[in-house]
Design a protein around this motif. Structure first.
Motif, PDB file in Angstrom:
ATOM      1  N   LEU A  59      53.236  37.117  33.755  1.00  0.00           N
ATOM      2  CA  LEU A  59      53.859  37.993  34.747  1.00  0.00           C
ATOM      3  C   LEU A  59      52.988  39.218  35.006  1.00  0.00           C
ATOM      4  CD1 LEU A  59      56.307  38.678  36.520  1.00  0.00           C
ATOM      5  CD2 LEU A  59      57.386  39.702  34.507  1.00  0.00           C
ATOM      6  N   PHE A  60      52.441  39.795  33.955  1.00  0.00           N
ATOM      7  CA  PHE A  60      51.578  40.970  34.093  1.00  0.00           C
ATOM      8  C   PHE A  60      50.297  40.618  34.841  1.00  0.00           C
ATOM      9  CE2 PHE A  60      47.901  43.252  32.234  1.00  0.00           C
ATOM     10  CZ  PHE A  60      48.176  44.523  32.727  1.00  0.00           C
ATOM     11  N   VAL A  61      49.673  39.506  34.472  1.00  0.00           N
ATOM     12  CA  VAL A  61      48.386  39.130  35.078  1.00  0.00           C
ATOM     13  C   VAL A  61      48.531  38.869  36.573  1.00  0.00           C
ATOM     14  CG1 VAL A  61      46.576  37.376  35.131  1.00  0.00           C
ATOM     15  CG2 VAL A  61      47.384  38.257  32.941  1.00  0.00           C
ATOM     16  N   VAL A  62      49.520  38.062  36.939  1.00  0.00           N
ATOM     17  CA  VAL A  62      49.661  37.733  38.362  1.00  0.00           C
ATOM     18  C   VAL A  62      50.112  38.951  39.165  1.00  0.00           C
ATOM     19  CG1 VAL A  62      50.146  35.306  37.880  1.00  0.00           C
ATOM     20  CG2 VAL A  62      52.048  36.894  38.144  1.00  0.00           C
ATOM     21  N   THR A  63      50.876  39.835  38.559  1.00  0.00           N
ATOM     22  CA  THR A  63      51.312  41.038  39.269  1.00  0.00           C
ATOM     23  C   THR A  63      50.129  41.958  39.550  1.00  0.00           C
ATOM     24  OG1 THR A  63      53.543  40.960  38.323  1.00  0.00           O
ATOM     25  CG2 THR A  63      52.777  43.092  39.139  1.00  0.00           C
ATOM     26  N   MET A  64      49.263  42.140  38.574  1.00  0.00           N
ATOM     27  CA  MET A  64      48.104  43.010  38.771  1.00  0.00           C
ATOM     28  C   MET A  64      47.076  42.370  39.709  1.00  0.00           C
ATOM     29  SD  MET A  64      48.980  45.642  37.051  1.00  0.00           S
ATOM     30  CE  MET A  64      47.482  46.613  37.163  1.00  0.00           C
ATOM     31  N   ALA A  65      46.826  41.067  39.521  1.00  0.00           N
ATOM     32  CA  ALA A  65      45.765  40.414  40.292  1.00  0.00           C
ATOM     33  C   ALA A  65      46.199  40.036  41.697  1.00  0.00           C
ATOM     34  CB  ALA A  65      45.286  39.163  39.544  1.00  0.00           C
ATOM     35  N   SER A  66      47.424  39.545  41.843  1.00  0.00           N
ATOM     36  CA  SER A  66      47.867  39.031  43.139  1.00  0.00           C
ATOM     37  C   SER A  66      48.663  40.026  43.951  1.00  0.00           C
ATOM     38  CB  SER A  66      48.711  37.762  42.928  1.00  0.00           C
ATOM     39  OG  SER A  66      47.976  36.757  42.271  1.00  0.00           O
ATOM     40  N   GLN A  67      49.115  41.135  43.346  1.00  0.00           N
ATOM     41  CA  GLN A  67      49.938  42.101  44.069  1.00  0.00           C
ATOM     42  C   GLN A  67      49.287  43.489  44.104  1.00  0.00           C
ATOM     43  OE1 GLN A  67      52.598  39.618  45.446  1.00  0.00           O
ATOM     44  NE2 GLN A  67      53.339  41.687  45.468  1.00  0.00           N
ATOM     45  N   ASN A  68      48.994  44.050  42.936  1.00  0.00           N
ATOM     46  CA  ASN A  68      48.456  45.410  42.925  1.00  0.00           C
ATOM     47  C   ASN A  68      47.039  45.490  43.481  1.00  0.00           C
ATOM     48  OD1 ASN A  68      50.636  46.944  41.937  1.00  0.00           O
ATOM     49  ND2 ASN A  68      50.236  46.273  39.844  1.00  0.00           N
ATOM     50  N   LEU A  69      46.254  44.453  43.253  1.00  0.00           N
ATOM     51  CA  LEU A  69      44.878  44.472  43.759  1.00  0.00           C
ATOM     52  C   LEU A  69      44.858  44.531  45.293  1.00  0.00           C
ATOM     53  CD1 LEU A  69      41.956  42.433  42.282  1.00  0.00           C
ATOM     54  CD2 LEU A  69      42.201  42.645  44.744  1.00  0.00           C
ATOM     55  N   PRO A  70      45.506  43.595  46.008  1.00  0.00           N
ATOM     56  CA  PRO A  70      45.542  43.738  47.471  1.00  0.00           C
ATOM     57  C   PRO A  70      46.341  44.950  47.929  1.00  0.00           C
ATOM     58  CG  PRO A  70      46.925  41.902  46.764  1.00  0.00           C
ATOM     59  CD  PRO A  70      46.143  42.349  45.568  1.00  0.00           C
ATOM     60  N   GLY A  71      47.267  45.423  47.105  1.00  0.00           N
ATOM     61  CA  GLY A  71      48.006  46.627  47.449  1.00  0.00           C
ATOM     62  C   GLY A  71      47.092  47.842  47.549  1.00  0.00           C
ATOM     63  N   VAL A  72      46.187  47.984  46.587  1.00  0.00           N
ATOM     64  CA  VAL A  72      45.219  49.082  46.632  1.00  0.00           C
ATOM     65  C   VAL A  72      44.275  48.900  47.824  1.00  0.00           C
ATOM     66  CG1 VAL A  72      43.320  50.209  45.409  1.00  0.00           C
ATOM     67  CG2 VAL A  72      45.341  49.466  44.151  1.00  0.00           C
ATOM     68  N   ALA A  73      43.894  47.660  48.088  1.00  0.00           N
ATOM     69  CA  ALA A  73      43.027  47.403  49.245  1.00  0.00           C
ATOM     70  C   ALA A  73      43.706  47.836  50.538  1.00  0.00           C
ATOM     71  CB  ALA A  73      42.670  45.916  49.309  1.00  0.00           C
ATOM     72  N   ALA A  74      45.009  47.592  50.652  1.00  0.00           N
ATOM     73  CA  ALA A  74      45.750  47.992  51.845  1.00  0.00           C
ATOM     74  C   ALA A  74      45.777  49.508  51.992  1.00  0.00           C
ATOM     75  CB  ALA A  74      47.180  47.445  51.782  1.00  0.00           C
ATOM     76  N   ILE A  75      45.976  50.196  50.886  1.00  0.00           N
ATOM     77  CA  ILE A  75      46.007  51.662  50.916  1.00  0.00           C
ATOM     78  C   ILE A  75      44.676  52.227  51.394  1.00  0.00           C
ATOM     79  CG2 ILE A  75      46.065  53.712  49.439  1.00  0.00           C
ATOM     80  CD1 ILE A  75      48.167  52.283  47.729  1.00  0.00           C
ATOM     81  N   ARG A  76      43.601  51.727  50.853  1.00  0.00           N
ATOM     82  CA  ARG A  76      42.290  52.293  51.164  1.00  0.00           C
ATOM     83  C   ARG A  76      41.791  51.858  52.540  1.00  0.00           C
ATOM     84  NH1 ARG A  76      39.536  52.275  45.098  1.00  0.00           N
ATOM     85  NH2 ARG A  76      40.867  53.959  44.354  1.00  0.00           N
ATOM     86  N   ALA A  77      42.091  50.630  52.918  1.00  0.00           N
ATOM     87  CA  ALA A  77      41.670  50.174  54.237  1.00  0.00           C
ATOM     88  C   ALA A  77      42.432  50.890  55.347  1.00  0.00           C
ATOM     89  CB  ALA A  77      41.868  48.664  54.361  1.00  0.00           C
TER      90      ALA A  77
END
Length: 421
Positions: free
Chosen positions: A219-237
């Motif tokens: 749960l932790f791995v997929v949340t960080m890799a599949s959710q938080n990672l593109p989430g940060v990309a959305a913020i910065r883009a």
């Protein structure tokens, strides 16, 4: 209050569409995850209460505080993992796993290691990642024409005319016309709407190493890799690189920790719905787009309080309408992300690889394509760039690019979300 002065119809609509898309696209998976642990109807409703309250407050309050759009969602891939891995585990063990996962998310944010990793990703790769995540929704908008051609054509025509005559209100106008059209055809499933308050159900956590290994860590791995990672990309883009990413990650972990006994399995940064509330179609002025996130958060709180009723209300819309409005609302952000991804020739091939791998939807080792897209792009970039002189360290490049105002940064061009939750 400045919020009401800054609020606009376009921002309110962006918040509503974000909820509509994020909620309807994955609520069934959340219910499946709850049922995998033998949840009673009351427990399943409590999950919606916890997730709605958590997402709502964690989105609305920071957005009001920083006057910038902060979007928190549930972990859709996490729910999918739980739906499969949850069989054989009790609800108490599930809650124990949620708490362990929440602690790991808090540590990832508090130590700053996740943000440091994100600072090493060039802007081209981040933009390609975001475009790849969102492009699937753009494709789905037109795939929906196979089963609802008149509706999709009407929405597309309304959107194009709206962009020409009233660009700021193109998405609200398209949504309104679509709702009127399906209502006139009797395609809204109002029979599933039953109003009643939802009450939280506390479950005492049970900790076991089996649940930690089979539930908490995946749960932790997929949340960080599949959710938080593109989430940060959305913020910065989108030009909001000054948002404190580590604090937001920590906040999502703390919210999960507090609400885990009631069914909040994992809260994280949103990517798809964030793009809807951070883009130009939410508001022309980036300083006023936070109102879209606050609106989205307020609606999530209502969902938590009236879980069953709002679930029925949102799922009353035809799935083709939801797919089409999501795709149309994200067209500008998809185009802007692609433009930013291929602008620099030295990063172009790596960015395209990132985009294509992410768009493929491939899942390896239980981890979604967003993570593997970044890995593939990073490997390609390393092969091409290692040993060559760089114009600037990639972390600085990304930070500098993120600080460009959305009106001048094509990565933040018009845009309006699986995640999905």
């Amino acid at each position: 209050m400045s919020f009401f002065k800054d609020l606009s119809l376009s921002a309110f609509t962006a918040g509503f569409v974000a909820v509509l898309v994020g909620f309807t696209s994955s609520v069934a998976i959340v219910f499946q995850a709850a049922q995998a642990f033998g949840a009673t109807p009351e427990m399943a409703a409590s999950w919606m209460w916890a997730l709605g309250i958590g997402m709502g407050l964690a989105s609305a309050l920071p957005s009001l505080w920083w006057k910038k759009p902060v979007m928190i969602a549930w972990s859709t891939p996490g729910a999918a993992v739980l739906a499969v891995a949850g069989v054989g585990h009790s609800m108490g063990e599930a809650v124990g796993a949620f708490i362990v996962c929440a602690v790991l998310i808090v540590l990832a944010g508090a130590t700053g290691w996740f943000e440091r990793v994100m600072n090493r990703i060039p802007m081209a790769i981040a933009s390609a990642l975001l475009a790849g995540v969102l492009a699937r929704f753009g494709i789905s908008a037109f795939v929906a024409a196979q089963t609802a051609l008149p509706l999709v054509l009407l929405m597309l025509g309304t959107y194009l005319v709206g962009r020409r005559l009233l660009p700021r209100y193109a998405v609200p106008l398209t949504l309104l016309v679509a709702i009127v059209f399906v209502a006139a055809r009797g395609e809204l499933a109002w029979s599933s709407v039953h109003f009643s308050l939802t009450w939280p159900v506390f479950t005492m956590p049970v900790f076991s190493w089996q649940a930690v290994v089979s539930l908490a860590l995946p749960l932790f791995v997929v949340t960080m890799a599949s959710q938080n990672l593109p989430g940060v990309a959305a913020i910065r883009a989108s030009g909001y690189s000054d948002l404190p990413v580590s604090k937001l990650i920590t906040l999502s972990g703390l919210a999960t920790l507090v609400l885990a006994p009631f069914g909040a399995f994992a809260l994280n940064l949103s990517a798809i719905t964030a793009a809807m509330c951070m883009g130009r179609e939410a508001h022309e002025d980036p300083a006023r787009r936070y109102t879209a996130a606050v609106t989205c958060g307020a609606i999530y709180v209502v969902i938590g309080l009236f879980g069953a009723a709002v679930t029925g209300l949102l799922t009353a819309f035809p799935k083709e309408l939801v797919a089409a409005i999501a795709g149309l609302a994200l067209l500008g952000t998809i185009g802007g992300g692609l433009a930013a991804a291929v602008r620099d020739e030295t990063h172009r091939e790596a960015a395209l690889i990132t985009f294509l791998v992410t768009l493929s939807g491939i899942t390896l080792a239980g981890i979604g394509s967003a993570f593997w897209g970044v890995v593939a792009g990073a490997v390609a970039l390393a092969v091409q760039q290692v040993g060559r002189k760089q114009k600037a360290p990639v972390g600085k490049e990304m930070a500098a690019s993120g600080n460009i105002a959305p009106e001048t940064n094509v990565a933040a061009a018009p845009g309006a979300g699986k995640n999905v939750p």
